[in-house]
Design an enzyme around this catalytic site. Structure first.
Site, PDB file in Angstrom:
ATOM      1  N   TYR A 193      -5.812   9.200  14.669  1.00  0.00           N
ATOM      2  CA  TYR A 193      -4.664   8.737  13.929  1.00  0.00           C
ATOM      3  C   TYR A 193      -4.820   8.212  12.501  1.00  0.00           C
ATOM      4  CZ  TYR A 193      -1.700   4.867  12.233  1.00  0.00           C
ATOM      5  OH  TYR A 193      -1.174   4.028  11.346  1.00  0.00           O
ATOM      6  N   TYR A 252     -12.209  -8.116  16.729  1.00  0.00           N
ATOM      7  CA  TYR A 252     -12.894  -6.689  17.003  1.00  0.00           C
ATOM      8  C   TYR A 252     -13.613  -6.506  15.977  1.00  0.00           C
ATOM      9  CZ  TYR A 252     -12.416  -2.269  19.361  1.00  0.00           C
ATOM     10  OH  TYR A 252     -12.446  -1.158  19.994  1.00  0.00           O
ATOM     11  N   ASP A 296       0.595   7.164  16.627  1.00  0.00           N
ATOM     12  CA  ASP A 296      -0.001   5.837  17.158  1.00  0.00           C
ATOM     13  C   ASP A 296       1.005   5.505  18.191  1.00  0.00           C
ATOM     14  OD1 ASP A 296       2.530   5.121  15.913  1.00  0.00           O
ATOM     15  OD2 ASP A 296       1.687   3.688  14.590  1.00  0.00           O
ATOM     16  N   GLU A 306      -4.886   0.783   6.788  1.00  0.00           N
ATOM     17  CA  GLU A 306      -4.842   1.279   8.062  1.00  0.00           C
ATOM     18  C   GLU A 306      -5.716   0.316   9.113  1.00  0.00           C
ATOM     19  OE1 GLU A 306      -2.543   2.932   9.358  1.00  0.00           O
ATOM     20  OE2 GLU A 306      -1.453   3.554   7.565  1.00  0.00           O
ATOM     21  N   TRP A 311       0.661  -1.249  -0.062  1.00  0.00           N
ATOM     22  CA  TRP A 311      -0.052   0.120   0.083  1.00  0.00           C
ATOM     23  C   TRP A 311       0.756   1.480  -0.065  1.00  0.00           C
ATOM     24  CZ3 TRP A 311      -0.103  -3.941   3.479  1.00  0.00           C
ATOM     25  CH2 TRP A 311       0.617  -3.594   4.744  1.00  0.00           C
TER      26      TRP A 311
HETATM   27  N1  ADE Z   1       0.937   0.234  10.798  1.00  0.00           N
HETATM   28  C1  ADE Z   1      -0.247   0.825  10.774  1.00  0.00           C
HETATM   29  N2  ADE Z   1      -0.045   1.573   9.343  1.00  0.00           N
HETATM   30  C2  ADE Z   1       1.189   1.116   8.886  1.00  0.00           C
HETATM   31  C3  ADE Z   1       1.744   1.485   7.671  1.00  0.00           C
HETATM   32  N3  ADE Z   1       1.210   2.342   6.775  1.00  0.00           N
HETATM   33  N4  ADE Z   1       2.971   1.051   7.511  1.00  0.00           N
HETATM   34  C4  ADE Z   1       3.487   0.154   8.392  1.00  0.00           C
HETATM   35  N5  ADE Z   1       2.968  -0.230   9.243  1.00  0.00           N
HETATM   36  C5  ADE Z   1       1.638   0.508   9.797  1.00  0.00           C
END
Ligand code: ADE
Length: 346
Positions: free
Chosen positions: A117, A81, A135, A36, A23
């Protein structure tokens, strides 16, 4: 250490150590949002597989919005969850109703299930908005760098660390190259760099201080207290719940019902459940399958006993129970604990 010097060192570290994740090669807000939401629930290795399955099944927000909630819960199965999956689905429908993915922090924040976040993560990575995604990694890195012992799960702590992170991210360059050589906003690089730095270098236990670019500047390291930070207040007491599940088997069929609102596992399916009740009025002979199966949730520990009832006659059950062929049981989204039961049956 000045914000500009911090950013320069952080981005240099990221260029050499950043993780190549799928991503990170896109600016598609939907793909980023999905990653995310999944990564709030699981580690990268497992999360990547879920992300790929979601993207394959529903490549756009429109296709996700058009799915049924059951399909989304089923795809989410194993992540736990489940309100996150329901919110994801609801927010997809919100976005479709808006006509496009919202582009500002405030508008993104209004999507169901999206907090500060996630809104900052999406806004920075998809649209280049200068907003720090704060975070657990960011709390840890900053609490150590400045040796701050304000508890991170208080309003004061959240404001303090968010203010610090925002000050730092504003010193990032407007754009720069990602570790993979793609032109990317400085805000996106800063946020992802903080995540990776916290996850792989400034780790909760045994941080790699001796290889750290900030060793000389890190106040916690200087005082030898890095591993004691950040400070978190202990809040809710973990309680134990005792559950008894009865797997009913009648001519190749079994019975399940869908859990309602107001408790764990809303919308997921399960066999007949006894909680704080005696089994004595249950008809027929129960075969004991397992006793004291432990399952840990965020605020609870579950202790479950599993029984099987083999019977020729369907027992009377409340109206919401349905009968399904045992071979079709895997079509229904069930909690992990019920999956354990089914695995014992098979
Ligand atoms: N944890 C949450 N989002 C992330 C991201 N974009 N890259 C790596 N770890 C993550």
């Amino acid at each position: 250490m000045s914000p500009a010097a911090f950013c320069a060192s952080l981005l240099k570290w990221y260029d050499a150590n950043g993780r190549d994740l799928p991503w990170r090669h896109t600016c598609d807000p939907y793909a980023i949002w999905l990653s995310e939401v999944i990564l709030q629930q699981t580690r990268i290795s497992q999360g990547t597989a879920y992300w790929q399955r979601f993207m394959q099944a529903w490549p756009t927000v429109e296709t996700l919005a058009a799915a049924t909630e059951d399909e989304v819960l089923k795809m989410w199965q194993g992540l736990g969850y489940y309100s996150r999956a329901r919110n994801l689905h609801t927010a997809a429908q919100q976005i479709v109703a808006l006509g496009q993915f919202p582009r500002t922090l405030e508008e993104i924040r209004r999507l169901k299930g999206v907090g500060d976040y996630t809104a900052a993560a999406i806004a920075s990575m998809a649209f280049g908005v200068t907003a720090a995604a704060v975070d657990g990694n960011v709390y840890r890195v900053l609490s150590r760098l400045y040796a701050i012992d304000t508890p991170i799960n208080t309003t004061e702590g959240k404001h303090l660390f968010t203010r610090l992170a925002d000050e730092l991210i504003h010193a990032a360059p407007h754009t720069a190259l990602s570790p993979q050589g793609e032109e990317t906003s400085g805000a996106s690089l800063f946020n992802q760099a903080m995540m990776d730095f916290g996850a792989t270098q400034c780790t909760p236990q045994s941080p790699l201080c001796l290889l750290c670019p900030f060793m000389e500047d890190c106040e916690a390291h200087r005082r030898g207290i890095a591993e004691e930070l950040p400070v978190k207040l202990k809040k809710t007491k973990i309680t134990t719940r005792h559950l008894i599940y009865i797997y009913v088997r009648c001519h190749g069929y079994t019975t399940i019902h869908r859990r309602g609102a107001g408790d764990i596992w809303q919308g997921l399916w399960e066999p007949p459940l006894f909680e704080n009740q005696s089994l004595s009025q249950w008809p027929g002979h129960l075969r004991q399958l397992a006793i004291g199966v432990k399952h840990v949730l965020t605020h609870r520990i579950l202790m479950a006993d599993f029984y099987v009832l083999d019977t020729d006659q369907r027992p009377p059950l409340p109206d919401d129970y349905i009968w399904v062929p045992e071979s079709r049981l895997s079509d229904y989204a069930v909690p992990r604990l019920v999956e354990k039961l089914v695995e014992m049956i098979a």
